[in-house]
Every structure is written in structure tokens, then in C-alpha cells.
Design a protein around this motif. Structure first.
Motif, PDB file in Angstrom:
ATOM      1  N   GLY A   1      21.719  19.258  -6.773  1.00  0.00           N
ATOM      2  CA  GLY A   1      21.695  17.531  -6.544  1.00  0.00           C
ATOM      3  C   GLY A   1      21.037  16.935  -5.783  1.00  0.00           C
ATOM      4  O   GLY A   1      20.595  15.760  -5.872  1.00  0.00           O
ATOM      5  N   SER A   2      20.816  17.483  -4.530  1.00  0.00           N
ATOM      6  CA  SER A   2      19.939  16.967  -3.429  1.00  0.00           C
ATOM      7  C   SER A   2      18.266  17.165  -3.482  1.00  0.00           C
ATOM      8  O   SER A   2      17.467  16.703  -2.764  1.00  0.00           O
ATOM      9  CB  SER A   2      20.279  17.156  -1.874  1.00  0.00           C
ATOM     10  OG  SER A   2      20.167  18.650  -1.911  1.00  0.00           O
ATOM     11  N   ASP A   3      18.040  17.993  -4.619  1.00  0.00           N
ATOM     12  CA  ASP A   3      16.724  18.437  -4.715  1.00  0.00           C
ATOM     13  C   ASP A   3      16.324  18.720  -6.246  1.00  0.00           C
ATOM     14  O   ASP A   3      15.788  19.694  -6.693  1.00  0.00           O
ATOM     15  CB  ASP A   3      16.399  20.031  -3.994  1.00  0.00           C
ATOM     16  CG  ASP A   3      14.812  20.137  -4.014  1.00  0.00           C
ATOM     17  OD1 ASP A   3      14.017  19.240  -3.697  1.00  0.00           O
ATOM     18  OD2 ASP A   3      14.639  21.418  -3.549  1.00  0.00           O
ATOM     19  N   PHE A   4      16.872  17.846  -7.256  1.00  0.00           N
ATOM     20  CA  PHE A   4      16.941  17.900  -8.760  1.00  0.00           C
ATOM     21  C   PHE A   4      15.229  17.835  -9.458  1.00  0.00           C
ATOM     22  O   PHE A   4      15.228  18.322 -10.583  1.00  0.00           O
ATOM     23  CB  PHE A   4      17.704  16.988  -9.290  1.00  0.00           C
ATOM     24  CG  PHE A   4      17.463  15.719  -9.468  1.00  0.00           C
ATOM     25  CD1 PHE A   4      16.795  15.067 -10.564  1.00  0.00           C
ATOM     26  CD2 PHE A   4      17.534  14.953  -8.372  1.00  0.00           C
ATOM     27  CE1 PHE A   4      16.466  13.712 -10.575  1.00  0.00           C
ATOM     28  CE2 PHE A   4      17.242  13.549  -8.107  1.00  0.00           C
ATOM     29  CZ  PHE A   4      16.770  12.944  -9.340  1.00  0.00           C
ATOM     30  N   GLN A   5      14.401  17.454  -8.423  1.00  0.00           N
ATOM     31  CA  GLN A   5      13.301  17.460  -9.133  1.00  0.00           C
ATOM     32  C   GLN A   5      12.150  18.377  -8.682  1.00  0.00           C
ATOM     33  O   GLN A   5      10.861  18.581  -9.068  1.00  0.00           O
ATOM     34  CB  GLN A   5      12.406  16.028  -8.768  1.00  0.00           C
ATOM     35  CG  GLN A   5      13.224  14.915  -9.401  1.00  0.00           C
ATOM     36  CD  GLN A   5      12.558  13.516  -9.040  1.00  0.00           C
ATOM     37  OE1 GLN A   5      12.274  13.229  -8.001  1.00  0.00           O
ATOM     38  NE2 GLN A   5      12.325  12.683 -10.044  1.00  0.00           N
ATOM     39  N   ASN A   6      12.761  19.483  -8.011  1.00  0.00           N
ATOM     40  CA  ASN A   6      12.079  20.504  -7.445  1.00  0.00           C
ATOM     41  C   ASN A   6      11.768  21.529  -8.645  1.00  0.00           C
ATOM     42  O   ASN A   6      12.416  22.194  -9.206  1.00  0.00           O
ATOM     43  CB  ASN A   6      12.781  21.393  -6.558  1.00  0.00           C
ATOM     44  CG  ASN A   6      12.034  22.265  -5.554  1.00  0.00           C
ATOM     45  OD1 ASN A   6      11.193  23.015  -6.168  1.00  0.00           O
ATOM     46  ND2 ASN A   6      12.619  22.686  -4.317  1.00  0.00           N
ATOM     47  N   PRO A   7      10.388  21.883  -8.753  1.00  0.00           N
ATOM     48  CA  PRO A   7      10.097  22.528  -9.964  1.00  0.00           C
ATOM     49  C   PRO A   7      10.353  24.015  -9.855  1.00  0.00           C
ATOM     50  O   PRO A   7      10.194  24.936 -10.925  1.00  0.00           O
ATOM     51  CB  PRO A   7       8.372  22.376  -9.958  1.00  0.00           C
ATOM     52  CG  PRO A   7       7.937  21.901  -8.781  1.00  0.00           C
ATOM     53  CD  PRO A   7       9.093  21.211  -8.156  1.00  0.00           C
ATOM     54  N   THR A   8      10.642  24.613  -8.831  1.00  0.00           N
ATOM     55  CA  THR A   8      10.918  25.957  -8.588  1.00  0.00           C
ATOM     56  C   THR A   8      12.361  26.001  -9.426  1.00  0.00           C
ATOM     57  O   THR A   8      12.726  27.410  -9.476  1.00  0.00           O
ATOM     58  CB  THR A   8      11.096  26.070  -7.068  1.00  0.00           C
ATOM     59  OG1 THR A   8      12.203  25.472  -6.494  1.00  0.00           O
ATOM     60  CG2 THR A   8       9.894  25.935  -6.336  1.00  0.00           C
ATOM     61  N   MET A   9      13.305  25.232  -9.637  1.00  0.00           N
ATOM     62  CA  MET A   9      14.332  25.318 -10.276  1.00  0.00           C
ATOM     63  C   MET A   9      13.986  26.126 -11.560  1.00  0.00           C
ATOM     64  O   MET A   9      14.999  27.002 -12.061  1.00  0.00           O
ATOM     65  CB  MET A   9      14.986  24.043 -10.640  1.00  0.00           C
ATOM     66  CG  MET A   9      16.430  24.315 -11.045  1.00  0.00           C
ATOM     67  SD  MET A   9      17.374  22.406 -11.681  1.00  0.00           S
ATOM     68  CE  MET A   9      16.660  21.468 -10.743  1.00  0.00           C
TER      69      MET A   9
ATOM     70  N   GLN B   1      16.760  18.567 -17.097  1.00  0.00           N
ATOM     71  CA  GLN B   1      15.784  18.046 -18.021  1.00  0.00           C
ATOM     72  C   GLN B   1      16.162  17.376 -19.314  1.00  0.00           C
ATOM     73  O   GLN B   1      15.671  16.299 -19.507  1.00  0.00           O
ATOM     74  CB  GLN B   1      14.625  18.991 -18.465  1.00  0.00           C
ATOM     75  CG  GLN B   1      13.977  19.511 -17.376  1.00  0.00           C
ATOM     76  CD  GLN B   1      13.402  19.069 -16.319  1.00  0.00           C
ATOM     77  OE1 GLN B   1      12.591  17.901 -16.543  1.00  0.00           O
ATOM     78  NE2 GLN B   1      13.989  19.077 -14.959  1.00  0.00           N
ATOM     79  N   ALA B   2      17.494  17.932 -19.814  1.00  0.00           N
ATOM     80  CA  ALA B   2      17.796  17.257 -21.216  1.00  0.00           C
ATOM     81  C   ALA B   2      18.641  15.921 -20.610  1.00  0.00           C
ATOM     82  O   ALA B   2      18.763  15.097 -21.374  1.00  0.00           O
ATOM     83  CB  ALA B   2      18.940  18.276 -21.646  1.00  0.00           C
ATOM     84  N   ASP B   3      19.306  15.896 -19.622  1.00  0.00           N
ATOM     85  CA  ASP B   3      20.172  14.715 -19.267  1.00  0.00           C
ATOM     86  C   ASP B   3      20.642  14.867 -17.708  1.00  0.00           C
ATOM     87  O   ASP B   3      21.655  15.566 -17.772  1.00  0.00           O
ATOM     88  CB  ASP B   3      21.385  14.471 -20.204  1.00  0.00           C
ATOM     89  CG  ASP B   3      21.821  13.178 -20.133  1.00  0.00           C
ATOM     90  OD1 ASP B   3      21.799  12.476 -19.143  1.00  0.00           O
ATOM     91  OD2 ASP B   3      22.272  12.388 -21.309  1.00  0.00           O
ATOM     92  N   THR B   4      20.144  14.057 -16.831  1.00  0.00           N
ATOM     93  CA  THR B   4      20.391  14.247 -15.192  1.00  0.00           C
ATOM     94  C   THR B   4      21.920  13.657 -15.483  1.00  0.00           C
ATOM     95  O   THR B   4      22.535  13.868 -14.467  1.00  0.00           O
ATOM     96  CB  THR B   4      19.465  13.363 -14.610  1.00  0.00           C
ATOM     97  OG1 THR B   4      19.375  12.079 -14.949  1.00  0.00           O
ATOM     98  CG2 THR B   4      18.176  13.865 -14.747  1.00  0.00           C
TER      99      THR B   4
END
Length: 220
Positions: free
Chosen positions: A53-61, A73-76
Motif C-alpha cells: 500500500g505504501s509502495d504500490f508503483q514499485n515494479p519489483t512487485m 494493475q487491474a484496479d487499485t
């Protein structure tokens, strides 16, 4: 600095502020409309929100937590509203209302907002003993008419098959709970081993609101 460059930078700044504003609005909406979720073992979207939640744009996810990645990606809003996965007016007819393959999204409640939660795959799973205490967090203190806890049958594979009612065994059913922050249920998973899904129905007391939660576990 030329006017076109200044205008371009200003446009980027406005876009950034708009994105932040939208994120804050989602967070505030989640608080205002707070309901609840299974937090131990964590439901799929609560776990995704808790971890990212505090790092939801991190591509390592995408590599570390691919099922959460596809859900984000489908629906934040499905993650920001991890506490709002419910249906109204089911009147106890859970199996009649929620189709096979859509149990984790409560039959795509909210349109397709929660649909990514139904996707089979290697969801992060909590290690549990076969006898454990399940914890539902009720942020709004709605109370509960009952909780029903199901566990998947031995041999079901959540990494390849979307969850259906035919995959579940009812292992615990409770009476009423007075309004509180947490409702806990003793669960005995019997002789099950390995990866499973714990499926919870929380029937809230304040209205005919039925909450549905999928939690991935590994029994040790």
C-alpha cells in the motif's frame, strides 16, 4: 527558460498533484466507508494492501508478488477498499448469488473492481498450523450474525483453478457476535496439508450485508 518548457513542467506538476489527490481521496474514502476483512490469515486484497500500500508503483512487485501485481494493475481501488468486499440483500443465499469461480470477488461485486482476486495463481500464503484462530477485523463495529469458515478440499490447487463452492468444506460456523473490533474463530483444518484457501463469510448485523474473504494458507 522558454514559455513552452515552463508550460510543459507546469502540466507535469498538475498531473502529479492530481494523482496524489486521487490517491488521498481513495484513502479517505476507504476510511469513511470502513468495514473490515479477515486479517489473520490475511485476505488476498488486505494482504496486497498491507505489503504494498505504501509502495504500490514499485515494479519489483511483479517479480516478488506477481498476483498482487496483477491485482494492483487491474484496479487499485480494490486494494485501497480492501475493507469493502461485500454484497447486500443476499438473504443467506450465498451459493445462489455467488457463482463458482467468482467466490473471492463475491460475484464481481462493485462491477469488476475485485475480479482480479479470483485469478488462480501463486498468491502469497500464510504459514498456519492445522488448528489456528482466524481473526476478522471489523473497523466499523457492525457486529456479526454469524461467521462461516470454509477450507478447500485436499487436492484443490489454487494456483491453477478458480475457487468454486464444490472445492470447499465448512469447518466452522458461529453464532452472533456483539459489535467489536475483532471476531475470532477457532478453526480445525483436520488432516489437510500444503497450500489451501480459507474462505470466510461474515454476515454483518447492522444490515443484510455479507462479506466474503479468500485467504491463502500453507498448512504445516
Amino acid at each position: 527558460m522558454s514559455f513552452p518548457v515552463k508550460k510543459k513542467l507546469l502540466g507535469k506538476a498538475v498531473a502529479t498533484l492530481a494523482a496524489v489527490g486521487g490517491l488521498m481521496a481513495s484513502l479517505l474514502t476507504g476510511v469513511a466507508d470502513a468495514h473490515g476483512s479477515t486479517v489473520d490469515p490475511p485476505s488476498r486484497n488486505y494482504g496486497c494492501w498491507q505489503r504494498w500500500g505504501s509502495d504500490f508503483q514499485n515494479p519489483t512487485m511483479a517479480q516478488q508478488d506477481p498476483m498482487c501485481w496483477q491485482a494492483w494493475q487491474a484496479d487499485t481501488t480494490a486494494m485501497w477498499n480492501w475493507n469493502g468486499l461485500y454484497r447486500e440483500g443476499v438473504a443467506g443465499n450465498h451459493q445462489g448469488v455467488i457463482p463458482n469461480g467468482q467466490l473471492c470477488s463475491a460475484g464481481h461485486t462493485g462491477g469488476t473492481r475485485y475480479a482480479a482476486l479470483d485469478k488462480p495463481g501463486a498468491w502469497k500464503a500464510a504459514a498456519k498450523s492445522r488448528q489456528f484462530t482466524l481473526d476478522v477485523w471489523d473497523q466499523a463495529r457492525h457486529g456479526a450474525d454469524y461467521l462461516r469458515v470454509y477450507v478447500t478440499k485436499q487436492g484443490y490447487d489454487a494456483t491453477t483453478t478458480a475457487l468454486g463452492w464444490n472445492h470447499l468444506d465448512l469447518v466452522a460456523s458461529t453464532g452472533r457476535y456483539a459489535p467489536s473490533d475483532h471476531y475470532r474463530v477457532a478453526v480445525d483444518a483436520g488432516s489437510r496439508t500444503g497450500r489451501h484457501v480459507v474462505y470466510v463469510i461474515w454476515q454483518a448485523s447492522h444490515l443484510d450485508q455479507s462479506f466474503y474473504f479468500c485467504s491463502d494458507v500453507v498448512f504445516q
